[in-house]
Motif scaffolding. Structure first.
Motif, short mmCIF file in Angstrom:
data_model
loop_
_atom_site.label_atom_id
_atom_site.label_comp_id
_atom_site.label_asym_id
_atom_site.label_seq_id
_atom_site.Cartn_x
_atom_site.Cartn_y
_atom_site.Cartn_z
N SER A 28 0.69 -1.27 0.11
CA SER A 28 0.08 0.18 0.11
C SER A 28 0.83 1.12 0.49
O SER A 28 1.84 1.58 0.39
N GLU A 29 0.13 2.34 -0.34
CA GLU A 29 0.43 3.95 -0.15
C GLU A 29 1.43 3.31 1.07
O GLU A 29 1.45 3.45 2.34
N VAL A 30 2.72 4.67 1.14
CA VAL A 30 3.43 4.99 2.24
C VAL A 30 3.10 6.21 3.32
O VAL A 30 3.43 5.77 4.55
N TYR A 31 1.59 6.30 2.78
CA TYR A 31 1.62 7.48 3.35
C TYR A 31 0.59 7.07 4.52
O TYR A 31 -0.56 6.46 4.16
N VAL A 32 0.47 7.84 5.58
CA VAL A 32 -0.91 7.67 6.37
C VAL A 32 -1.51 8.45 5.66
O VAL A 32 -2.29 8.95 5.65
N PRO A 33 -2.92 7.56 5.87
CA PRO A 33 -4.28 7.76 4.66
C PRO A 33 -4.79 8.90 6.17
O PRO A 33 -5.31 8.53 7.50
N GLY A 34 -5.48 9.26 5.37
CA GLY A 34 -6.83 10.89 5.79
C GLY A 34 -5.48 11.91 6.24
O GLY A 34 -5.96 12.46 7.70
N SER A 35 -4.61 11.30 6.69
CA SER A 35 -3.54 12.67 6.94
C SER A 35 -3.49 13.57 6.78
O SER A 35 -2.49 14.74 7.25
N LEU A 36 -3.29 14.57 5.51
CA LEU A 36 -3.41 14.88 5.17
C LEU A 36 -4.09 16.61 5.00
O LEU A 36 -4.02 17.80 5.70
N LEU A 37 -5.17 16.41 5.39
CA LEU A 37 -6.12 16.85 4.38
C LEU A 37 -6.66 17.83 6.26
O LEU A 37 -7.03 19.03 5.98
N PRO A 38 -5.82 17.44 7.46
CA PRO A 38 -6.48 18.05 9.03
C PRO A 38 -5.57 19.42 8.51
O PRO A 38 -5.51 20.46 8.99
N ILE A 39 -4.36 18.97 7.68
CA ILE A 39 -3.26 20.17 7.65
C ILE A 39 -2.61 21.19 6.70
O ILE A 39 -2.05 21.68 6.70
N ILE A 40 -4.16 20.53 5.44
CA ILE A 40 -3.69 21.38 4.60
C ILE A 40 -3.57 22.93 4.65
O ILE A 40 -3.64 23.27 4.03
N GLY A 41 -5.19 23.24 5.46
CA GLY A 41 -5.38 24.64 5.34
C GLY A 41 -4.90 25.46 5.78
O GLY A 41 -4.49 26.40 5.18
#
Length: 487
Positions: A28-41
């Motif tokens: 699977s992709e190496v990134y933590v699923p769902g971890s980006l959206l909370p910090i993108i803003g």
């Protein structure tokens, strides 16, 4: 502007990756699923509204980065994805795979860490797929003209989608058994799961693009016959002739080109094999070549259970920071890069060259002999007394590519002219010396980045549209001679 003080109040925060011990046990992709959206803003708020957004010119596609940063900050996801798709057909590909020359050109990057442009991009498009904002764009009317696209990599797919949306009937020919080209069989699953390709293909089919897999133009279907069937042809066959290593012992078993090794690992993920016919399990693996393809081999070997992994590079180790004298901002610098594959282990050896391979009585490679090198008189010279050998039971050659395939007859059957670098020559409209035949991507540009391939596909589509109709409303991000800030 998102937040006038965003770049002062917030530090750069990039995507988090899963623990090494966990991710090397799966594909699977190496990134933590769902971890980006909370910090993108917060990260998008660091965009400075600079007077001249150099990120535009750093990106071959000319992405409207400050605009979609602002929309992401305001959580206006429909508007953000519209601005994203205005210049890029496949942001989920570039958001995962591009080395982000836009970030190297970010004005904030002059004296701080640049905006996480790539992370914002992939967050916008993933959100758009989640909310159903990515829908087929079926043309209002058909032109009655037909186009064949040879190759289904990023350049071919971009050209095909643009021409379909312009109203032409487009068929994509792919010699492999599945659509996607390098994206499908060259990029490991842990860098981009193939579901991202599959849903784009479904979108393109719904728009009217047709796909013909298992057909190699030049062998299975003559180029001259294809030319008679279609009003125009776009060649996006890639640069697939791998650079070889002609040293003693090259004929030993266990030495493979990277593009012999990587596709088989991907075919396991597709369900074609239970285990790869070329596996690193329990073996001492040596990867020759220090680029992204080499890193893909490293990560693949880790997941297959290699006993050890060593990556060799003939160039000296790059610096970790930009050298203002030789690589001034906003050019794309050559820096020491630690990819997710390198985080997982293995050794990287710089400024060395392979001198020969040594095998066992059964003709299988067992050792690789190397020597340290220094650059002199326009070439690399081995340093006396530095020779040694390292264990090597599987060797992958990831030293790049030298041009498009010349063995299948495509170039000769079309009667195509080549440029001084051995690539297919083209004019300002991406048209070859044969009227109605266009070329895009690595076949015309030489080995390059996915973002350049998409930009070339879009530009070649405009050229083909003009040829077919006399005019075109399709955008053309680049010209064939463009090198921009990204190399």
């Amino acid at each position: 502007m998102a937040d006038p003080k965003g770049f002062l109040n917030h530090d750069r925060e990039a995507a988090r990756t899963r623990p090494v011990a966990e991710r090397v046990r799966d594909w699977s992709e190496v990134y933590v699923p769902g971890s980006l959206l909370p910090i993108i803003g917060t990260q998008a708020s660091r965009c400075m509204d600079c007077g001249i957004p150099f990120c535009h010119s750093g990106c071959p596609l000319g992405n409207l980065i400050p605009e979609w940063n602002d929309y992401a900050y305001r959580e206006d996801w429909p508007a953000a994805q519209e601005r994203l798709h205005a210049t890029n057909n496949f942001p989920e590909f570039t958001g995962r795979l591009c080395p982000a020359p836009c970030e190297s050109a970010c004005v904030l990057g002059i004296n701080q860490q640049p905006v996480t442009i790539k992370n914002v991009e992939v967050s916008i498009i993933d959100k758009a797929w989640e909310t159903g904002d990515v829908v087929p764009r079926v043309p209002e009317r058909l032109s009655g003209r037909t186009v064949a696209v040879i190759g289904s990599g990023p350049a071919g797919l971009a050209a095909a989608q643009q021409l379909t949306r312009a109203g032409h009937t487009v068929a994509v020919y792919e010699r492999a058994d599945r659509v996607g080209g390098l994206l499908r069989y060259g990029i490991p699953e842990f860098k981009m799961e193939k579901r991202h390709i599959n849903r784009r293909i479904e979108q393109m089919r719904a728009e009217g693009t047709r796909f013909r897999t298992g057909v190699e133009i030049g062998r299975d279907l003559k180029a001259t016959d294809l030319r008679r069937r279609y009003d125009a042809v776009v060649i996006a066959a890639g640069s697939t002739t791998a650079r070889d290593l002609p040293v003693p012992g090259r004929e030993l078993l266990g030495i493979h080109q990277a593009m012999e090794y990587l596709p088989l690992a991907n075919k396991v993920q597709e369900g074609d094999y239970v285990t790869s016919p070329i596996s690193a399990e329990g073996k001492h693996v040596v990867v020759i070549g220090g680029g992204d393809t080499g890193a893909d081999c490293v990560g693949t070997a880790h997941r297959q259970g290699a006993a050890s992994v060593t990556q060799l590079e003939i160039m000296p180790r790059p610096g970790e920071e930009r050298n203002p004298a030789s690589q001034p901002w906003p050019t794309f610098p050559m820096l020491y890069k630690v990819t997710s594959a390198h985080e997982e282990g293995g050794e990287r050896v710089y400024a060395v060259s392979t001198t020969r391979f040594e095998g066992d009585e059964e003709g299988r490679v067992q050792w690789l002999h190397l020597a340290e090198v220094e650059f002199a008189d326009g070439g690399f010279t081995p340093k006396p007394g530095t020779g040694r050998r390292i264990p090597a039971q599987l060797v992958t050659l990831a030293m790049g590519f030298t041009g498009t395939d010349r063995e299948n007859g495509l170039v000769e059957q079309f009667g195509l002219a080549l440029d001084e670098r051995g690539n297919i020559a083209r004019d300002a409209d991406f048209q070859t010396n044969v009227p109605g035949v266009f070329v895009a991507g690595d076949a015309g540009r030489g080995q390059s980045l996915i973002v350049w391939a998409i930009a070339e596909g879009r530009s070649a589509a405009r050229g083909a549209d003009r040829f077919l109709t006399g005019a075109s409303d399709l955008p053309a991000p680049i010209r064939p001679t463009d090198r921009s800030l990204a190399v």
